[in-house]
Every structure is written in C-alpha cells, then in structure tokens.
Design an enzyme around this catalytic site. Sequence first.
Site, mmCIF file in Angstrom:
data_model
loop_
_atom_site.group_PDB
_atom_site.id
_atom_site.type_symbol
_atom_site.label_atom_id
_atom_site.label_comp_id
_atom_site.label_asym_id
_atom_site.label_seq_id
_atom_site.Cartn_x
_atom_site.Cartn_y
_atom_site.Cartn_z
ATOM 1 N N LYS A 88 -1.595 -9.005 -7.385
ATOM 2 C CA LYS A 88 -2.576 -9.233 -6.321
ATOM 3 C C LYS A 88 -3.752 -10.055 -6.869
ATOM 4 C CE LYS A 88 -5.595 -6.799 -3.127
ATOM 5 N NZ LYS A 88 -5.990 -5.538 -2.536
ATOM 6 N N GLU A 99 -1.558 -6.713 -18.370
ATOM 7 C CA GLU A 99 -0.146 -6.488 -18.690
ATOM 8 C C GLU A 99 0.733 -7.562 -18.059
ATOM 9 O OE1 GLU A 99 -2.268 -4.274 -17.509
ATOM 10 O OE2 GLU A 99 -1.935 -2.268 -18.348
ATOM 11 N N GLY A 131 -2.945 -2.723 -3.306
ATOM 12 C CA GLY A 131 -1.800 -2.906 -4.210
ATOM 13 C C GLY A 131 -0.697 -1.887 -3.967
ATOM 14 N N ARG A 132 -1.078 -0.621 -3.867
ATOM 15 C CA ARG A 132 -0.066 0.443 -3.724
ATOM 16 C C ARG A 132 0.531 0.499 -2.314
ATOM 17 N NH1 ARG A 132 -5.037 2.064 -4.842
ATOM 18 N NH2 ARG A 132 -6.223 3.357 -3.386
ATOM 19 N N GLU A 145 -3.389 7.571 -6.790
ATOM 20 C CA GLU A 145 -4.414 6.537 -6.900
ATOM 21 C C GLU A 145 -5.283 6.528 -5.636
ATOM 22 O OE1 GLU A 145 -3.982 2.683 -9.406
ATOM 23 O OE2 GLU A 145 -3.619 2.036 -7.359
ATOM 24 N N HIS A 182 18.459 21.400 -12.549
ATOM 25 C CA HIS A 182 18.837 21.731 -13.924
ATOM 26 C C HIS A 182 17.752 21.315 -14.903
ATOM 27 C CE1 HIS A 182 22.924 22.934 -12.839
ATOM 28 N NE2 HIS A 182 22.766 22.048 -11.860
ATOM 29 N N LYS A 242 -9.558 0.069 -18.697
ATOM 30 C CA LYS A 242 -9.285 -1.369 -18.902
ATOM 31 C C LYS A 242 -10.389 -1.999 -19.759
ATOM 32 C CE LYS A 242 -7.038 -2.109 -14.383
ATOM 33 N NZ LYS A 242 -7.097 -2.783 -13.097
#
Length: 550
Positions: A209, A215, A269-270, A356, A387, A513
Amino acid sequence: MSIAESAPWASLSSHAWAVAKLHLRDLLQDEGRSRAMRVDAEGIALDFSRQNATEETFALLCSLAEEAEVPGKIRAMFRGDRINTSEGRAVLHVALRAPKGDSITLDGSDVVVEVHEVLDKIRAFSEKVRSGAWTGATGRPLTDVVSIGIGGSYLGPEFVHEALRTDPDCARAAEGRRLRFLANVDPIDVARNLEGLNPETTLVVVVSKTFTTAETMLNARTVRQWLTASLGEGSVPKHMVAVSTNLDGVEAFGIDRGNAFGFWDWVGGRYSVCSAVGVVPLALQYGMGHVEQFLAGAHRIDRHFLDAPMGRNIPAILGLFGVWNSTFLGRADRALLPYCQALLKLAPHIQQVDMESNGKRVGLDGEELTYTSGEVDFGEPGTNGQHSFYQLLHQGRVVPADFIGFTRSQRPMDVQGEAVSNHDELMANFFAQPDALAVGKTAEEVAAEGVPPELVPHKVFPGNRPSNVLLVDGRLTPEACGRLLAVYEHRTAVQGFVWGINSFDQWGVELGKVLAKRVREQLARSRKGGAAVEGFNPSTTAMLRTYLGS
Ligand code: F6P
C-alpha cells in the site's frame, strides 16, 4: 459518555453473574432457546445456542448495540464517512466489491467507478498473461507468479488462494500455473519461494500500500536482482508489476506506472484483499471470472450486514458475542476452527484483521479504555487442531470457539467399505466437538463407566465452554469464500463500534519499525567500519555484541 457508563453495559455486567450460575448442559435442553439462538441467512446457518447466554443476554447485547449506535456506525462506514479519525480516512473496503452501477461518492468522485476501472485493467492484464499474449523478456509465457508483500498485502490473498486451490473449477483454471507468496524478510523465505522457478517464466507482483515497507522493498530488490542477473535490466517491465496507492514510489523503484494497479487510502491494508492487492495475483492464477464470484460473495454479506436488524445479522451477532465473551466474561482468546482444510489460512488472516484492528488502548476520544478491547485469535483446521491444542480447550482454559463447516466438500471421496464418506467423517467431528465443549462429562458419568476412582478427576470434562457453529450450504466456492471473509471483517468492525475504538488505524506497529531502523544502522556501521555498539540499553548492547561477535 463511555459505553461502559451506559445502562445496557451495567445490565450486562450484573447479568454476567446470573449467567455464571447456568450450565450449557441444561441450557441446551431448551428447544425454544435453541430456535431463538440460530439465524439462517445468505446460505449460512449460524447456531449460537452454545454461548454462555440466555435469550435475555441476547436481547441485552442487542440493546448494547443500539446504545453504541452500531447500526448508525455501519451506515456511516458504507457512506464513506471518515470513521478512521486518527488518519482522517474513510473506510470503504465494501466499495471494492460493489457491483458496477452502485454509487458511493467520496470527495466528489464515485469510488465504485474508480474501483471498476482498476478491475477492468486487471481483467485485461491477467487475460493477456494467462493467454500467453504477454510474454517475458525471452518470449516465453509467464506461468509462475511471485507476489511480494507482507501483512495485509499478503495474508488475505494467501488465505483466498488456499481456499480456491482445491476447488475443482479453480483448479482447472489454474492448470499449469503456480502462485507463491513472499512475505518475510528472512532470506530463507526468499530461497523457498524462488526454489524451482525460472526467471524467464516468472512474473513478480510487488504489493505494498505504502511502497515503503522495509521487508517488502528489500524482498522486491532481492527478486529484481534474481531476475536481472539472468535476463538483464531491460527485463523489469516484462517481469515486474506493482500494486500500490503510492504510484510515485512504484515509479521510483523502477516499475512503469502503466504496470501498476492502484488502490486508495480508504482501503486499510488488512481490508485490502478485495482490491488489486488480492485481485491481481488471484486473477493471474484463477482468471478474473472466479475473482468476480469471490467479490460477489463478499458483496452479498455487505448487503446483509447493512440491511439485517442486529438480532438477525450474522456479523453483528458474532461481534456482540465476541464482546460478551471477552469484555463481560473475561475470555481473552478466541479459536477459529474451520472443518475444511482449504481454510487453513483463515486464522492467520483473521488474526491480522481482528488483532491489528481491535487491539487498542484508547477510545475514539483518546481517553484510556476502562475495559480491554481486542481478542487473541488463533486456530487450525479441524481435525488437525483436535490432535494439537483441543486438550486445553476441553480441560484447560475456557476459549470461545467458532466452528466453521460446509455441507459439501470441495473434493468428495468415498472409500469402499467405509460406513460414511470422508467428508461425513470430518463433519462427525465438527458436530461432536461443540457439544463436547458445551456439555462435558461429569464425575458421576465417568465413574458410571467403571473408571477407577483415582482416574475419575482426570477424565472429567467440565463443559460449559462456549462456541458458535457456522454451517455453510454447499462447498467452499470462491463465492462462499467471499461471504466468509466479509462475515469476519464485519464481525471485527462491530466489536470496535461497541468498544468505541478506531478499528482502522494501527499506530501500535510503528515503534518496533523505528527501533529496527536504529538497529539496522548500527549493524551497517559495525559490519562495514567496525563501529562499537552504542546508544542502546545494556541488555540490547550485550546481545548485539554477541550477535556481531564483537
Ligand atoms: O506493519 C503493519 C502494516 O502497516 C499493516 O497494516 C499492513 O498490512 C502491512 O504493514 C503492509 O503494509 P504495506 O502494504 O504498506 O506494505
């Protein structure tokens, strides 16, 4: 006034004491209650009768929603009001799946028109790539796609990709194509994702965005180097495209604006999987037709969310019981348990959507909350989870859970001589687990089975553990996937609306950050010039020295 000072909040707080005395074993005997605590809408049967709640609780939660003005806040979101107040932005991910002809005006322009312009551009581009009309630098068709992005620029698209991968129609459409997601800045992730790929047949989509995320930008530079090392600098326009709101950043990186697919600051973003963020990689893999079905599914729930009254509104009910469990009953966690292997990335995606969005410490007015917002989300597909961590769910902590299942499988299978189909076997567990959690097993019942007295306490299941059961009609199609996505997006919004927080900013990710930038600068100075570690607290200084071997 804080919602915590309202009458419905006070009623729910005292009501919680009354409910604590009730056991689901008894509550589940009441047929009327079972009927009242089930909603069937949009092909989803939601059974919330296994909540630690009575019909009165449900009514009080609906009053709380009215008190918090949830219906008005939903309308404000759909209208494009700037409800993300700390960033001064509208929250219009619903516009991303609005059909052509709908209209939402923001700052004088119709955003639905803009959305469809980008969708048309993606349709044309993806068809060219899929048909082989768009070739790579050496003239070969691009059969493999690496989508580089992190957080919201990755989790949603990967969730949908996994959900569609084994759908028979989608699988046919994707034949001969591969889609991979590179998110982590860890070089191991780069190595894993490039393994077996040929630059000549690979298309890279850089999704960010902001187009500044450390990263993603390093991974984009790394993969560009991988491409140009064998194909030359001139290959970039053929092999790299971008998705971003920052088209200047895209250009500065060296990707042609013409090869960029835009979106807007009113898409968080999410919440961006329905924008070019998800549409570009998914259309390349499955074709635009399947993506349109996915968008239509999300839109179907958007309409339901906007129109249905609180008491019949699936995302609202899920959100209200989320508030009930976490705020009033003190249960901080929530398990997402899809009985569908193709939903293996649902929990990681909703983890970001929910945590978030709602992990906040102050209300919209900046005042510290007097209650805790947000939940800790985790999950795995059943039966794998059974399990793994279900032991804790049954006999350890109380963790409200959502069980999600389908009436049909993407891949039905019958094995000769078996009593039931493989899907029925899966679903036998789906129906059993919520009752095991809710009803449990008493010491008397255990003893009656002849269990030695010293083992009885170990075999007791306290029960009274809440869950929702969501049974989706049919198989997991792109359309059903869109519906599920929207249900969980809106569930999160409802909780935020009740808590009076801004679910659409994420300032809490910033400090880490900034500190990482300082460490990065220190590492560069130390590695290149042998500079001593300085400016950090003693613990960090010592650890950095150990890392650097200095
Ligand atoms: O660090 C959190 C975050 O800002 C998320 O909200 C976002 O989804 C992610 O980073 C990626 O951001 P971008 O798409 O700008 O690279």
